[in-house]
Scaffold this active site. Structure first.
Site, mmCIF file in Angstrom:
data_model
loop_
_atom_site.group_PDB
_atom_site.id
_atom_site.type_symbol
_atom_site.label_atom_id
_atom_site.label_comp_id
_atom_site.label_asym_id
_atom_site.label_seq_id
_atom_site.Cartn_x
_atom_site.Cartn_y
_atom_site.Cartn_z
ATOM 1 N NE ARG A 120 4.355 -2.805 -11.763
ATOM 2 C CZ ARG A 120 4.378 -2.727 -13.073
ATOM 3 N NH1 ARG A 120 5.047 -1.783 -13.669
ATOM 4 N NH2 ARG A 120 3.724 -3.600 -13.819
ATOM 5 C CG ASP A 132 12.966 11.651 18.013
ATOM 6 O OD1 ASP A 132 12.961 10.621 17.295
ATOM 7 O OD2 ASP A 132 12.294 12.664 17.761
ATOM 8 C CE LYS A 145 -6.813 2.561 -10.417
ATOM 9 N NZ LYS A 145 -6.406 3.251 -11.573
ATOM 10 C CE1 TYR A 165 1.018 -4.590 -3.468
ATOM 11 C CE2 TYR A 165 0.548 -2.715 -2.057
ATOM 12 C CZ TYR A 165 1.052 -3.234 -3.235
ATOM 13 O OH TYR A 165 1.596 -2.393 -4.166
ATOM 14 C CG LEU A 177 -3.681 -5.335 -9.664
ATOM 15 C CD1 LEU A 177 -4.259 -4.764 -8.385
ATOM 16 C CD2 LEU A 177 -3.794 -6.848 -9.657
ATOM 17 C CB CYS A 214 1.199 33.655 -31.890
ATOM 18 S SG CYS A 214 2.142 32.641 -30.753
ATOM 19 C CB CYS A 225 6.441 30.352 -32.676
ATOM 20 S SG CYS A 225 5.577 30.745 -31.157
ATOM 21 C CG ASP A 229 -2.766 7.313 -5.663
ATOM 22 O OD1 ASP A 229 -2.148 6.629 -6.490
ATOM 23 O OD2 ASP A 229 -3.278 8.416 -5.914
ATOM 24 C CB CYS A 277 1.349 29.889 -33.799
ATOM 25 S SG CYS A 277 2.808 30.879 -34.161
ATOM 26 C CD GLU A 304 -4.928 -7.025 -0.156
ATOM 27 O OE1 GLU A 304 -4.695 -8.202 0.140
ATOM 28 O OE2 GLU A 304 -4.189 -6.361 -0.902
ATOM 29 C CE LYS A 357 -4.647 0.244 -7.720
ATOM 30 N NZ LYS A 357 -4.011 1.545 -7.828
ATOM 31 C CB CYS A 407 6.007 34.556 -32.058
ATOM 32 S SG CYS A 407 4.727 33.889 -33.141
HETATM 33 S S1 IVH Z 1 -1.492 -6.404 -5.765
HETATM 34 C C1 IVH Z 1 0.117 -8.484 -9.701
HETATM 35 N N1 IVH Z 1 -2.509 -5.061 -3.783
HETATM 36 O O1 IVH Z 1 -1.695 -0.978 -7.510
HETATM 37 C C2 IVH Z 1 -0.097 -7.120 -9.133
HETATM 38 N N2 IVH Z 1 -1.500 -3.812 -5.547
HETATM 39 O O2 IVH Z 1 -1.900 -2.010 -10.778
HETATM 40 C C3 IVH Z 1 0.078 -7.135 -7.674
HETATM 41 N N3 IVH Z 1 -1.494 -1.403 -5.193
HETATM 42 O O3 IVH Z 1 1.333 -1.939 -8.981
HETATM 43 C C4 IVH Z 1 -0.448 -5.938 -7.059
HETATM 44 N N4 IVH Z 1 -2.489 -1.431 -3.234
HETATM 45 O O4 IVH Z 1 1.442 -0.566 -6.849
HETATM 46 C C5 IVH Z 1 -1.875 -4.977 -4.967
HETATM 47 N N5 IVH Z 1 -3.388 -4.049 -1.924
HETATM 48 C C6 IVH Z 1 -2.777 -3.949 -3.088
HETATM 49 C C7 IVH Z 1 -2.388 -2.708 -3.656
HETATM 50 C C8 IVH Z 1 -1.761 -2.680 -4.895
HETATM 51 C C9 IVH Z 1 -1.944 -0.659 -4.169
HETATM 52 C C10 IVH Z 1 -0.855 -0.839 -6.413
HETATM 53 C C11 IVH Z 1 0.442 -1.533 -6.784
HETATM 54 C C12 IVH Z 1 0.220 -2.100 -8.144
HETATM 55 C C13 IVH Z 1 -0.971 -1.339 -8.644
HETATM 56 C C14 IVH Z 1 -1.878 -2.256 -9.459
#
Ligand code: IVH
Length: 701
Positions: A136, A38, A309, A222, A84, A403, A426, A117, A421, A113, A115, A406
């Site tokens: 996106r 900083d 998932k 990625y 995906l 209800c 309402c 969130d 209701c 990889e 995933k 109301c």
């Molecule tokens: S590859 C053609 N790699 O998950 C799709 N996606 O439905 C290319 N995500 O929209 C995505 N980690 O936002 C890919 N290592 C990873 C990811 C990743 C998170 C998310 C991404 C994508 C959704 C897949």
């Protein structure tokens, strides 16, 4: 210090700060205390202030851009961003492998990889310099969020090499930041944020970039788009990202064994909590990029990757109370008020209990300890109550006679699960109807959330949906929630929202059972059977134009001459017979009855006419499409390989084809997947052409 010396010092400072950022964000190691970084930045700011000529766009001081005045610009992606397909078990991973094995001759290597969130982002570098960041969006076009992405320190403003590059990744909020922000909210006595992902996405989509910079967002990359590097494998992609200074998720794993892929998924399912950010699964990709290319893509998803998932996370929590909510259609739904508990990345404080039978079946009582679950985006639900933990003080819930909003009697009709209701006025129903009307899938009016709707209704400024479009800045300024800027933005939003895709307009009307998809199917039918309205137009034109929207009504009439107008819509729908309505694919008998009733109610016709008068115009570009499949009809049966049936339906519609639900001799094609049953037999008997998914792609290619 003269200018030349200043330039030298500035270059050194920039280099050092860039290196510290790299250590911190890419290598995840802090070589110096953050306050050191900083103070270097502070020195750079001072020097640049004295020598403004020496400021370059890639300087770390240029991260904070200026606030935007309007909404975000839409930018088309250079290639369509796919998503995906999800898999939920080891078996599904193995059968994905079986499918893709057939598409290439060489052995397949995988890369797994974690995933993240968060929020998908695409960044463009021009000769190594950050130029733009795009969300996106719908995959085809996204929003230009360059100004706030620039404030994320983990995104380098300059790469280590001067190359042209387009990349995608995930912007996310580390758990630590989420906790910090909520602690601050709590100390200010403000509402806590419920969800890591929304907080990240919300920060990026702010017009004021300061918000994104304060939230402590991070990023991982990625995916490679247009580039001048020509990597051979996904592993090369990730490794070259690191070399260029782009952060990647460090726990990726390469393997040639599908069993090992499954083990990796299971390992992270157990270990996910040890990571400093939320992951909701593992993305499994084919490592070799030329194999990826050979495998190709379906309409929505690539074949070369799937997202495993994690199963729904389950936690325990306590039912503090059971309350009732009155929905748009008058359904009275019981909701459990829970002790706020973190489940799969979001704090859950309410969970629907669906209806009376469900409460009785699960025997859920106020005071019970229950198991809560939430899978990904799915609404949280109570799985079961833990009866062993009861103390005897728990209370059963009984539905009241009236209800809760109301106070008019509520009723559960025979054969129905819900109490309802029936009071048309309402206030709870009215509020829900408005929220539905302005929601994303409806008019999508930015800034018109529930609170504003309540104020507008309470102040008498609006009585029906169309009134929203007559609001003037001065009306808004009289409301507690609005200051100058916000009122301006709202007027802009209203103006933008007044040209609406026809399928969303129909959805927004809140006709019972008419969901997003059936609204689309219905709109498609309308466009294919359109009638031009003469009768209505005359009537409306005779009426005085006491209702004028915005300043330029001339635009309105120009646009409406070309487009299919709301008056044409009234005329067309009223000319459709009930029997025709129920035969529309995707509509069916019950929905047809509600559509029929709605469009034949004079009060609703009046509302539609008012929409026309206040300047609402319909965008018909998504429906009534023509393409390679125009004039041909399709029925889909069995389990398809690459698409869900809904995806296949959309694919056909998108190409102008018609999707029907039953096989007759007039049908052109039956598209079959695995385990096709009676429809296939019938098609063969009637001599209807039977095709598979690949044939479908071929006809459209
Ligand atoms: S590859 C053609 N790699 O998950 C799709 N996606 O439905 C290319 N995500 O929209 C995505 N980690 O936002 C890919 N290592 C990873 C990811 C990743 C998170 C998310 C991404 C994508 C959704 C897949």
């Amino acid at each position: 210090m003269n200018e030349q010396e200043a330039k030298k010092r500035i270059d050194l400072l920039k280099k050092k700060i860039k290196q510290l950022n790299y250590d911190y964000f890419v290598l995840d190691k802090s070589t110096v205390n953050e306050s050191v970084r900083d103070s270097l930045k502070k020195e750079l700011v001072e020097l640049e202030k004295s020598y403004p000529k020496l400021i370059t766009t890639d300087s770390p001081t240029q991260r904070v851009g200026s606030a935007l005045s309007g909404k975000f610009k839409k930018i088309k992606h250079t290639t369509t961003k796919k998503s995906l397909s999800d898999v939920f078990s080891a078996e599904e991973i193995v059968s994905w492998h079986e499918r893709i094995k057939k598409l290439v001759s060489d052995k397949i290597e995988f890369i797994c990889e974690p995933k993240l969130d968060g929020l998908n982002i695409t960044i463009h570098y021009n000769k190594g310099v950050f130029t733009k960041a795009i969300t996106r969006g719908n995959g085809i076009e996204g929003e230009d969020v360059t100004h706030s992405a620039k404030t994320i320190e983990a995104i380098p403003l300059k790469l280590n090499e001067p190359i042209d590059l387009e990349i995608s990744g995930e912007i996310f909020l580390p758990k630590k930041q989420f906790e910090r922000i909520n602690k601050e909210q709590k100390s200010k006595d403000q509402k806590l944020y419920a969800n890591v992902r929304n907080l990240a996405a919300g920060a990026i989509r702010q017009l004021d970039p300061k918000i994104a910079s304060e939230r402590g967002l991070d990023v991982n990359f990625y995916e490679i788009g247009a580039n001048s590097m020509d990597p051979g494998t996904q592993k090369d992609v990730l490794e070259s990202f690191r070399k260029l200074g782009l952060p990647v998720e460090p726990n990726f794993h390469k393997t040639a064994s599908i069993d090992d892929v499954v083990n990796f998924c299971k390992k992270w399912e157990k270990k996910r909590d040890s990571l400093p950010y939320e992951i909701d699964g593992i993305v499994i990709k084919v490592n070799n990029l030329s194999q990826q290319k050979k495998m190709g893509k379906t309409a929505k998803t690539p074949r070369y990757a799937v997202a495993y998932k994690f199963p729904a996370e389950q936690v325990t929590s306590k039912v503090l109370d059971i309350i009732l909510q009155v929905g748009r259609t008058g359904a009275v739904t019981p909701v459990a008020v829970m002790k706020p508990t973190l489940v799969a990345g979001s704090v859950v404080s309410r969970a629907t209990l669906h209806n009376e039978d469900e409460i009785n079946k699960k025997d859920i009582r106020i005071g019970d300890t229950v198991i809560l679950q939430k899978a990904g985006d799915v609404i949280p639900e109570v799985v079961e109550s833990m009866k062993d933990l009861r103390t005897g003080k728990e209370k059963r819930f009984r539905f009241p006679n009236n209800c809760p909003v109301c106070d008019k009697p509520i009723e559960r009709k025979e054969g129905f699960a819900a109490y309802r209701c029936e009071n048309q006025s309402c206030p709870a129903k009215q509020k829900e109807e408005f929220s539905h009307f302005v929601s994303k899938k409806g008019f999508n009016i930015d800034g018109l959330g529930e609170k504003v709707v309540v104020q507008l209704l309470d102040s008498g400024l609006i009585q029906d949906f169309a009134d929203v479009f007559l609001l003037k800045k001065i009306d808004l300024l009289n409301l507690e929630l609005f200051k100058d800027k916000r009122a301006d933005n709202m007027i802009i939003s209203l103006k933008e929202a007044s040209h609406i895709p026809i399928e969303r307009f129909i959805f927004s009307l809140g006709i019972r059972l008419l969901g997003e998809t059936s609204s689309y199917d219905f709109a498609n039918y309308i466009l294919n059977h359109k009638k031009k309205s003469e009768k209505h137009l005359e009537k409306i034109e005779k009426e005085s134009d006491e209702l004028t929207l915005f300043e330029e009504p001339e635009n309105k009439s120009d646009q409406q001459k070309e487009d299919f107008s709301i008056l044409d819509l009234i005329e067309t729908v009223q000319s459709i017979k009930f029997e025709e309505l129920e035969n529309i694919d995707g509509v069916g008998e019950k929905v047809a009855a509600y559509i029929f009733e709605w469009f034949n109610d004079p009060a609703n016709t009046e509302l539609l006419e008012k929409f026309y008068k206040v300047g609402i115009t319909l965008d018909t570009s998504n429906v009534g499409r023509t393409g390679k499949l125009t004039g041909r009809s399709f029925v889909i049966t069995g389990t398809l390989k690459d698409m869900t049936r809904d995806q296949a339906k959309d694919f056909i519609k998108h190409n102008g084809g018609k999707v029907l639900s039953s096989v007759s001799k007039d049908l052109n094609y039956l598209v079959v997947g695995e385990n096709a049953g009676s429809k296939l037999k019938k098609a063969e008997e009637l001599g209807v052409k039977v095709i598979n998914e690949e044939d479908l792609y071929k006809i459209t290619a």
